[in-house]
Motif scaffolding. Structure first.
Motif, PDB file in Angstrom:
ATOM      1  N   GLY A 276      56.377  52.047  29.893  1.00  0.00           N
ATOM      2  CA  GLY A 276      55.257  51.582  30.944  1.00  0.00           C
ATOM      3  C   GLY A 276      54.452  53.013  30.609  1.00  0.00           C
TER       4      GLY A 276
ATOM      5  N   LYS B  23      64.461  55.826  35.399  1.00  0.00           N
ATOM      6  CA  LYS B  23      65.063  55.307  36.956  1.00  0.00           C
ATOM      7  C   LYS B  23      65.948  56.174  37.375  1.00  0.00           C
TER       8      LYS B  23
ATOM      9  N   THR C  75      50.941  49.357  31.688  1.00  0.00           N
ATOM     10  CA  THR C  75      50.987  48.866  32.965  1.00  0.00           C
ATOM     11  C   THR C  75      50.279  49.654  34.060  1.00  0.00           C
TER      12      THR C  75
ATOM     13  N   GLY D  64      51.355  50.179  39.976  1.00  0.00           N
ATOM     14  CA  GLY D  64      52.746  49.387  40.174  1.00  0.00           C
ATOM     15  C   GLY D  64      53.543  49.869  39.187  1.00  0.00           C
ATOM     16  N   ILE D  65      53.240  51.413  38.662  1.00  0.00           N
ATOM     17  CA  ILE D  65      54.001  51.503  37.545  1.00  0.00           C
ATOM     18  C   ILE D  65      55.606  52.233  37.778  1.00  0.00           C
TER      19      ILE D  65
ATOM     20  N   ASN E 256      57.127  51.101  40.520  1.00  0.00           N
ATOM     21  CA  ASN E 256      57.807  49.975  40.944  1.00  0.00           C
ATOM     22  C   ASN E 256      58.529  49.496  39.909  1.00  0.00           C
ATOM     23  N   ALA E 257      57.529  49.073  38.988  1.00  0.00           N
ATOM     24  CA  ALA E 257      58.252  48.570  37.596  1.00  0.00           C
ATOM     25  C   ALA E 257      59.578  49.289  36.982  1.00  0.00           C
TER      26      ALA E 257
ATOM     27  N   GLN F 164      62.386  48.730  39.426  1.00  0.00           N
ATOM     28  CA  GLN F 164      63.132  47.431  39.402  1.00  0.00           C
ATOM     29  C   GLN F 164      63.637  47.017  37.807  1.00  0.00           C
TER      30      GLN F 164
ATOM     31  N   ASP G 141      61.961  46.661  35.173  1.00  0.00           N
ATOM     32  CA  ASP G 141      60.953  46.113  34.168  1.00  0.00           C
ATOM     33  C   ASP G 141      60.472  47.064  33.165  1.00  0.00           C
ATOM     34  N   ARG G 142      60.696  48.375  33.342  1.00  0.00           N
ATOM     35  CA  ARG G 142      60.404  49.308  32.377  1.00  0.00           C
ATOM     36  C   ARG G 142      61.539  50.349  32.207  1.00  0.00           C
TER      37      ARG G 142
ATOM     38  N   ASN H 129      61.376  49.744  26.784  1.00  0.00           N
ATOM     39  CA  ASN H 129      60.125  49.356  27.271  1.00  0.00           C
ATOM     40  C   ASN H 129      59.850  50.666  27.837  1.00  0.00           C
TER      41      ASN H 129
END
Ligand code: ARG
Length: 285
Positions: free
Chosen positions: A52, A237, A93, A97-98, A100-101, A104, A106-107, A50
């Motif tokens: 973002g 990340k 996205t 919030g990019i 953070n995503a 976490q 999410d991306r 994913n």
């Protein structure tokens, strides 16, 4: 051979037990799910990464009429991912919030014209740089603003949390109410058009693209050597060295085989070296 092995016996026993159970439950019971068919042709499930992106940043990332996410960044990631054997999916996205995503999970990665900064490096890892940029000021055609310092006493629009926001915060003071922060750069530029702000500071590529494509806005650009050179990177990340390694390899491959230059020319019309040498001055009036 008619010998029933112990295993076969157990299988038969289990089947009849299941049959009895089904019968006992009556007709309302859903039919048993079909047994999975093992097939040599079935591909191993590949992970889809994913990606973002804040798709309101043409020509780097935006949504076309069909709602598809397109742009320079998108093409670069698609090409690099293909070289690295990665399957990617772009997910719009919001910029705010990019990161953070990403943190976490999410991306898996972010491509969003993200400038590599020391501060961001504390919380995420970056690929090798793939694009040179610098801040550029957008003002109305009849404006007297000629340098960054002229903005000190004026209302300035920026996209919240961008390097443009950082630069303006440094000049005006972070809490100065003359800084008008917007969730997207196009919103800030709309505000410039309606007169709510005197200038907008954002990445040169985006400002140049906007000014060129919105002639009725009657904007011009103002460059300034005060702005420090920036470089975009793909963000993953912190600690995701596996993905980072693959992305860096993919980027190196598309730079080596001319794919990157082709994509660059498609969006910016000149080879990277020349365009990077004088991006702002070519568009300034
Ligand atoms: N390069 C700037 C930064 O990293 C702005 C990026 C904004 N990107 C976007 N897709 N809105 O802060």
């Amino acid at each position: 051979m008619t010998t029933i092995t112990a295993r076969r016996f157990l299988q038969v026993a289990a089947l009849s037990a299941a049959g009895l159970l089904l019968a006992a439950c009556g007709k309302k019971e859903a039919p048993p799910a079909p047994a999975p068919v093992a097939s040599a042709a079935a591909p191993a499930p590949t992970k889809v990464y994913n990606v973002g992106t804040d798709a309101a940043y043409a020509p780097f990332e935006s949504q076309n009429e069909k709602g598809e996410i397109v742009g320079f960044d998108i093409d670069v990631v698609k090409a690099a991912a293909a070289k690295a054997g990665l399957e990617v999916k772009f997910v719009n996205t919001p910029w705010e919030g990019i990161f953070n995503a990403l943190g976490q999970g999410d991306r898996d990665m972010i491509v969003s014209a993200v400038t590599i900064t020391d501060e961001r490096k504390q919380t995420m890892d970056f690929s090798t740089p793939y694009f040179d940029a610098v801040q550029l000021i957008a003002v109305k055609e009849n404006s007297k603003i000629s340098k960054f310092d002229d903005l000190k006493k004026l209302k300035v629009g920026v996209q919240t949390g961008t390097t443009g926001d950082e630069a303006v915060s440094k000049l005006l003071g972070k809490t100065n109410t003359n800084i008008k922060r917007f969730e997207s750069t196009p919103l800030a530029l709309k505000e410039l058009e309606s007169g709510g702000v005197d200038a907008v500071v954002a990445d040169n590529g985006v400002v140049i693209h906007y000014v060129a494509n919105n002639p009725t806005s009657k904007f011009k650009t103002v460059s300034d050597k005060e702005f420090v050179p920036e470089q975009y990177g793909l963000a993953v990340k912190k600690g995701n060295t596996e993905l980072l390694g693959k992305l860096n390899k993919g980027l190196a491959d598309i730079k080596a085989d001319g794919t990157y230059d082709k994509i660059f020319a498609q969006y910016f019309g000149a080879p990277p070296a020349k365009a990077a040498a004088a991006p702002a001055s070519t568009a300034s009036k």
